[in-house]
Motif scaffolding. Structure first.
Motif, PDB file in Angstrom:
ATOM      1  N   MET A 284       0.844  -1.201   0.000  1.00  0.00           N
ATOM      2  CA  MET A 284       0.000   0.000   0.000  1.00  0.00           C
ATOM      3  C   MET A 284       0.881   1.254   0.000  1.00  0.00           C
ATOM      4  O   MET A 284       1.862   1.315   0.728  1.00  0.00           O
ATOM      5  CB  MET A 284      -0.884  -0.006   1.252  1.00  0.00           C
ATOM      6  N   TYR A 285       0.527   2.204  -0.835  1.00  0.00           N
ATOM      7  CA  TYR A 285       1.267   3.465  -0.869  1.00  0.00           C
ATOM      8  C   TYR A 285       0.621   4.472   0.072  1.00  0.00           C
ATOM      9  O   TYR A 285      -0.583   4.705  -0.008  1.00  0.00           O
ATOM     10  CB  TYR A 285       1.279   4.050  -2.292  1.00  0.00           C
ATOM     11  N   LEU A 286       1.396   5.028   0.951  1.00  0.00           N
ATOM     12  CA  LEU A 286       0.918   6.094   1.838  1.00  0.00           C
ATOM     13  C   LEU A 286       1.635   7.354   1.382  1.00  0.00           C
ATOM     14  O   LEU A 286       2.712   7.683   1.853  1.00  0.00           O
ATOM     15  CB  LEU A 286       1.227   5.743   3.289  1.00  0.00           C
ATOM     16  N   VAL A 287       1.028   8.018   0.380  1.00  0.00           N
ATOM     17  CA  VAL A 287       1.765   9.069  -0.335  1.00  0.00           C
ATOM     18  C   VAL A 287       1.800  10.389   0.421  1.00  0.00           C
ATOM     19  O   VAL A 287       2.835  11.045   0.497  1.00  0.00           O
ATOM     20  CB  VAL A 287       1.181   9.275  -1.752  1.00  0.00           C
ATOM     21  N   SER A 288       0.655  10.771   0.988  1.00  0.00           N
ATOM     22  CA  SER A 288       0.633  12.115   1.587  1.00  0.00           C
ATOM     23  C   SER A 288      -0.486  12.235   2.618  1.00  0.00           C
ATOM     24  O   SER A 288      -1.394  11.405   2.658  1.00  0.00           O
ATOM     25  CB  SER A 288       0.404  13.162   0.490  1.00  0.00           C
TER      26      SER A 288
ATOM     27  N   LYS B 141      11.864   1.882  -0.127  1.00  0.00           N
ATOM     28  CA  LYS B 141      13.132   1.835  -0.864  1.00  0.00           C
ATOM     29  C   LYS B 141      13.801   3.200  -0.957  1.00  0.00           C
ATOM     30  O   LYS B 141      14.986   3.300  -1.203  1.00  0.00           O
ATOM     31  CB  LYS B 141      12.882   1.330  -2.291  1.00  0.00           C
ATOM     32  N   CYS B 142      13.006   4.245  -0.822  1.00  0.00           N
ATOM     33  CA  CYS B 142      13.554   5.580  -1.023  1.00  0.00           C
ATOM     34  C   CYS B 142      13.887   6.267   0.296  1.00  0.00           C
ATOM     35  O   CYS B 142      14.039   7.463   0.329  1.00  0.00           O
ATOM     36  CB  CYS B 142      12.549   6.431  -1.764  1.00  0.00           C
ATOM     37  N   ARG B 143      13.942   5.533   1.347  1.00  0.00           N
ATOM     38  CA  ARG B 143      14.109   6.213   2.627  1.00  0.00           C
ATOM     39  C   ARG B 143      15.550   6.245   3.084  1.00  0.00           C
ATOM     40  O   ARG B 143      16.338   7.038   2.626  1.00  0.00           O
ATOM     41  CB  ARG B 143      13.177   5.601   3.659  1.00  0.00           C
TER      42      ARG B 143
ATOM     43  N   ARG C   2      14.084  -0.436 -11.080  1.00  0.00           N
ATOM     44  CA  ARG C   2      13.548   0.096 -12.334  1.00  0.00           C
ATOM     45  C   ARG C   2      12.099   0.558 -12.212  1.00  0.00           C
ATOM     46  O   ARG C   2      11.494   1.008 -13.183  1.00  0.00           O
ATOM     47  CB  ARG C   2      13.705  -0.943 -13.449  1.00  0.00           C
ATOM     48  N   ASP C   3      11.543   0.461 -11.022  1.00  0.00           N
ATOM     49  CA  ASP C   3      10.181   0.940 -10.804  1.00  0.00           C
ATOM     50  C   ASP C   3      10.123   2.450 -11.091  1.00  0.00           C
ATOM     51  O   ASP C   3      10.923   3.221 -10.566  1.00  0.00           O
ATOM     52  CB  ASP C   3       9.799   0.655  -9.346  1.00  0.00           C
ATOM     53  N   GLY C   4       9.187   2.840 -11.944  1.00  0.00           N
ATOM     54  CA  GLY C   4       9.103   4.233 -12.376  1.00  0.00           C
ATOM     55  C   GLY C   4       8.911   5.197 -11.222  1.00  0.00           C
ATOM     56  O   GLY C   4       9.573   6.234 -11.153  1.00  0.00           O
ATOM     57  N   LEU C   5       8.014   4.863 -10.299  1.00  0.00           N
ATOM     58  CA  LEU C   5       7.756   5.782  -9.188  1.00  0.00           C
ATOM     59  C   LEU C   5       8.998   5.961  -8.319  1.00  0.00           C
ATOM     60  O   LEU C   5       9.298   7.071  -7.870  1.00  0.00           O
ATOM     61  CB  LEU C   5       6.591   5.268  -8.332  1.00  0.00           C
ATOM     62  N   VAL C   6       9.735   4.869  -8.106  1.00  0.00           N
ATOM     63  CA  VAL C   6      10.960   4.971  -7.304  1.00  0.00           C
ATOM     64  C   VAL C   6      11.963   5.867  -8.021  1.00  0.00           C
ATOM     65  O   VAL C   6      12.564   6.775  -7.426  1.00  0.00           O
ATOM     66  CB  VAL C   6      11.566   3.565  -7.035  1.00  0.00           C
ATOM     67  N   GLN C   7      12.136   5.644  -9.331  1.00  0.00           N
ATOM     68  CA  GLN C   7      13.058   6.480 -10.108  1.00  0.00           C
ATOM     69  C   GLN C   7      12.666   7.953 -10.059  1.00  0.00           C
ATOM     70  O   GLN C   7      13.509   8.833  -9.919  1.00  0.00           O
ATOM     71  CB  GLN C   7      13.086   6.007 -11.573  1.00  0.00           C
ATOM     72  N   GLN C   8      11.355   8.208 -10.174  1.00  0.00           N
ATOM     73  CA  GLN C   8      10.900   9.600 -10.156  1.00  0.00           C
ATOM     74  C   GLN C   8      11.117  10.228  -8.778  1.00  0.00           C
ATOM     75  O   GLN C   8      11.495  11.393  -8.664  1.00  0.00           O
ATOM     76  CB  GLN C   8       9.431   9.664 -10.589  1.00  0.00           C
ATOM     77  N   ALA C   9      10.898   9.429  -7.733  1.00  0.00           N
ATOM     78  CA  ALA C   9      11.130   9.943  -6.373  1.00  0.00           C
ATOM     79  C   ALA C   9      12.609  10.307  -6.194  1.00  0.00           C
ATOM     80  O   ALA C   9      12.941  11.338  -5.602  1.00  0.00           O
ATOM     81  CB  ALA C   9      10.706   8.903  -5.341  1.00  0.00           C
TER      82      ALA C   9
ATOM     83  N   LEU D 258       7.159  13.951   0.719  1.00  0.00           N
ATOM     84  CA  LEU D 258       6.571  13.443  -0.527  1.00  0.00           C
ATOM     85  C   LEU D 258       7.491  12.392  -1.176  1.00  0.00           C
ATOM     86  O   LEU D 258       7.004  11.385  -1.712  1.00  0.00           O
ATOM     87  CB  LEU D 258       6.327  14.609  -1.500  1.00  0.00           C
ATOM     88  N   ILE D 259       8.791  12.635  -1.122  1.00  0.00           N
ATOM     89  CA  ILE D 259       9.748  11.679  -1.714  1.00  0.00           C
ATOM     90  C   ILE D 259       9.596  10.305  -1.057  1.00  0.00           C
ATOM     91  O   ILE D 259       9.519   9.278  -1.740  1.00  0.00           O
ATOM     92  CB  ILE D 259      11.200  12.212  -1.568  1.00  0.00           C
ATOM     93  N   GLY D 260       9.501  10.298   0.273  1.00  0.00           N
ATOM     94  CA  GLY D 260       9.291   9.028   0.980  1.00  0.00           C
ATOM     95  C   GLY D 260       7.948   8.415   0.619  1.00  0.00           C
ATOM     96  O   GLY D 260       7.829   7.195   0.480  1.00  0.00           O
ATOM     97  N   GLY D 261       6.930   9.285   0.427  1.00  0.00           N
ATOM     98  CA  GLY D 261       5.591   8.799   0.096  1.00  0.00           C
ATOM     99  C   GLY D 261       5.544   8.129  -1.267  1.00  0.00           C
ATOM    100  O   GLY D 261       4.954   7.062  -1.435  1.00  0.00           O
ATOM    101  N   ILE D 262       6.181   8.759  -2.259  1.00  0.00           N
ATOM    102  CA  ILE D 262       6.165   8.203  -3.619  1.00  0.00           C
ATOM    103  C   ILE D 262       7.127   7.018  -3.734  1.00  0.00           C
ATOM    104  O   ILE D 262       6.809   5.994  -4.314  1.00  0.00           O
ATOM    105  CB  ILE D 262       6.573   9.279  -4.660  1.00  0.00           C
TER     106      ILE D 262
END
Ligand SMILES: [Zn+2]
Length: 356
Positions: A1-5, A242-244, A185-192, A234-238
Motif C-alpha cells: 500500500m502506498y501512503l503518499v501524503s 526503498k527511497c528512505r 527500475r520501478d518508475g515511481l521509485v526512479q521519479q522519487a 513526498l519523496i518518501g511517500g512516492i
C-alpha cells in the motif's frame, strides 16, 4: 500500500486560520501534544483559536524524546478523556509521538510543525527513542496524518539551527535513495529519486539566502522550509520504503546511542552520516565521484555552520571506545546500512577517522 501524503495539506501564510474550519469537522475534543517551553506561547495560541471553534482540548507535553514511557502515559490520558483526535504541535519528536498515539488509538491525527527541521509532519513513520534520546526503532503507521498545517508564521519562530538541521536531513534523501535504489527500475521509485536530486540542488542554491533573510516574503526561505517539511516527505511517500534511509541514518541511529552532553539535532547527526556514507562509497565501492561530492558537501555544510565530524557533534571518538561502539551499532544485523549495494563491516568504519 502506498501512503503518499496527508489527506489535506494547508501551507503558507495563514495556513492555520484556513485549516481551523476543517479541523473543527474532524475533532471536538483533541489531545494537544507539545514539548518545549519555547513553543508554549504558540501552543497557547493554537488552543485559544481551537476554543473559538468550540473545540475543547486536553493539553500535554512530552517529558522526554518520543519514548515508550511518554507514549504510554499520553495513551492513558487520551483514553481516559475520550479524546477524538491528536493535534501534535512541535518538532519532529512531538510530531512522531502524535502520529504514533493516533495510530495506537485509531483516531485522526493533525500535525502542526513548529519548525522546518524534519518532514515528520507529512510521513506515515514514527521513531521511538529511549528517555535519554537513544534510537530504538521506527514504526510504520497505517496512514499519513489526516491534516498537515504548515504555517509560515509558526515555522518562522523556530531557531536557525532547526532550519539548517532540516536542510541536512533533506539532503540525505538524495544521497541515501540514489545509492540504495538507483538500480530499481520501478518508475515511481526512479521519479522519487529525481525529485530528491532536484530538492538537493534547490537547497544548494537557496539555503544561504534563506538563512540570511528568513522571511515569508523571501522565496528562497519558502522554498527551503517547504523542501524540508513537505517535499522530503513526498519523496518518501512516492518512493516507499526503498527511497528512505541507508547509511546516513544508520550512522545517526548509532551516534544517538552515545548520548553526547549537548544533544545535537536529528539532521545535524544525519549530515555527518552522509559524509561518512560517501567516504564508505569511495573506499568500498570505488566511487570516484564520492570525493568530489564530499568536498562540495563539506563546503556547503560549513557555510551553514553544520557539524561535519563526529567530534563536532560533541563525541570524542577516542574516548570510551566510542568509534567502535558507533561502528558496531551501525553494522548490527537489522541496520539500514545493509541496504547499501556493498558490504560494510565495523572495521571499515573504525579504520577511518572520518575527519572532513
Ligand atoms: Zn531523517
Amino acid at each position: 500500500m502506498y501512503l503518499v501524503s496527508p489527506k489535506r495539506v494547508f501551507k503558507g501564510n495563514k495556513a492555520w486560520e484556513k485549516a481551523l474550519p476543517e479541523i473543527s469537522k474532524l475533532t471536538k475534543f483533541p489531545l494537544i501534544v507539545g514539548r518545549s517551553s519555547s513553543t508554549n506561547s504558540l501552543r497557547q495560541k493554537i488552543i485559544q483559536d481551537l476554543n473559538l471553534y468550540n473545540i475543547n482540548t486536553v493539553n500535554e507535553t512530552l517529558h522526554f524524546d518520543c519514548c515508550e514511557e511518554d507514549l504510554n502515559r499520553l495513551y492513558k490520558i487520551s483514553s481516559k478523556n475520550h479524546c477524538d483526535a491528536i493535534i501534535a504541535a512541535g518538532g519532529g519528536k512531538v510530531l512522531d509521538a502524535g502520529k504514533i498515539l493516533a495510530h495506537q488509538l485509531s483516531i485522526p491525527c493533525i500535525t502542526v510543525p513548529l519548525s522546518a527541521s524534519t518532514c515528520a509532519g507529512w510521513t506515515a513513520l514514527g521513531n521511538i527513542y529511549s528517555q535519554q534520546g537513544q534510537f530504538i526503532k521506527d514504526i510504520n503507521l497505517s496512514s499519513c496524518p489526516d491534516i498537515l498545517v504548515f504555517d509560515y508564521s509558526f515555522i518562522k519562530t523556530a531557531p536557525t539551527n532547526t532550519l539548517t538541521s532540516g536542510i541536512a536531513d533533506s539532503l540525505a534523501k538524495w544521497y541515501e535513495s540514489s545509492i540504495t535504489s538507483s538500480s530499481n527500475r520501478d518508475g515511481l521509485v526512479q521519479q522519487a529519486i529525481q525529485i530528491s536530486r532536484v530538492l538537493r540542488d534547490q537547497l544548494f542554491l537557496d539555503s544561504e539566502e534563506a538563512l540570511a533573510v528568513p522571511s515569508m516574503e523571501n522565496i528562497a526561505w519558502r522554498n527551503v522550509i517547504e523542501g524540508n517539511g513537505l517535499t522530503a516527505g513526498l519523496i518518501g511517500g512516492i518512493g516507499g520504503a526503498k527511497c528512505r534511509t541507508a547509511a546516513a541514518h544508520a550512522i545517526h541511529n548509532a551516534i544517538t546511542q552515545l548520548q553526547p552532553k549537548k544533544k545535537p539535532l536529528h539532521g545535524e547527526i544525519v549530515g555527518v552520516g552522509i559524509l561518512i556514507q560517501l567516504k564508505l562509497e569511495e573506499i568500498k565501492n570505488d566511487n570516484k565521484l564520492a570525493d568530489q561530492s564530499i568536498k562540495q558537501l563539506v563546503q556547503f555544510m560549513k557555510k551553514l555552520d553544520l557539524p561535519t565530524t563526529i567530534g563536532e557533534l560533541g563525541i570524542d571518538i577516542f574516548d570510551n571506545n566510542n568509534l567502535q561502539r558507533i561502528a558496531d551499532f551501525t553494522c548490527r544485523k537489522e541496520s539500514e546500512i545493509h541496504f547499501l549495494p556493498f558490504s560494510v563491516s565495523p572495521d571499515d568504519i573504525v579504520k577511518n577517522h572520518f575527519n572532513f
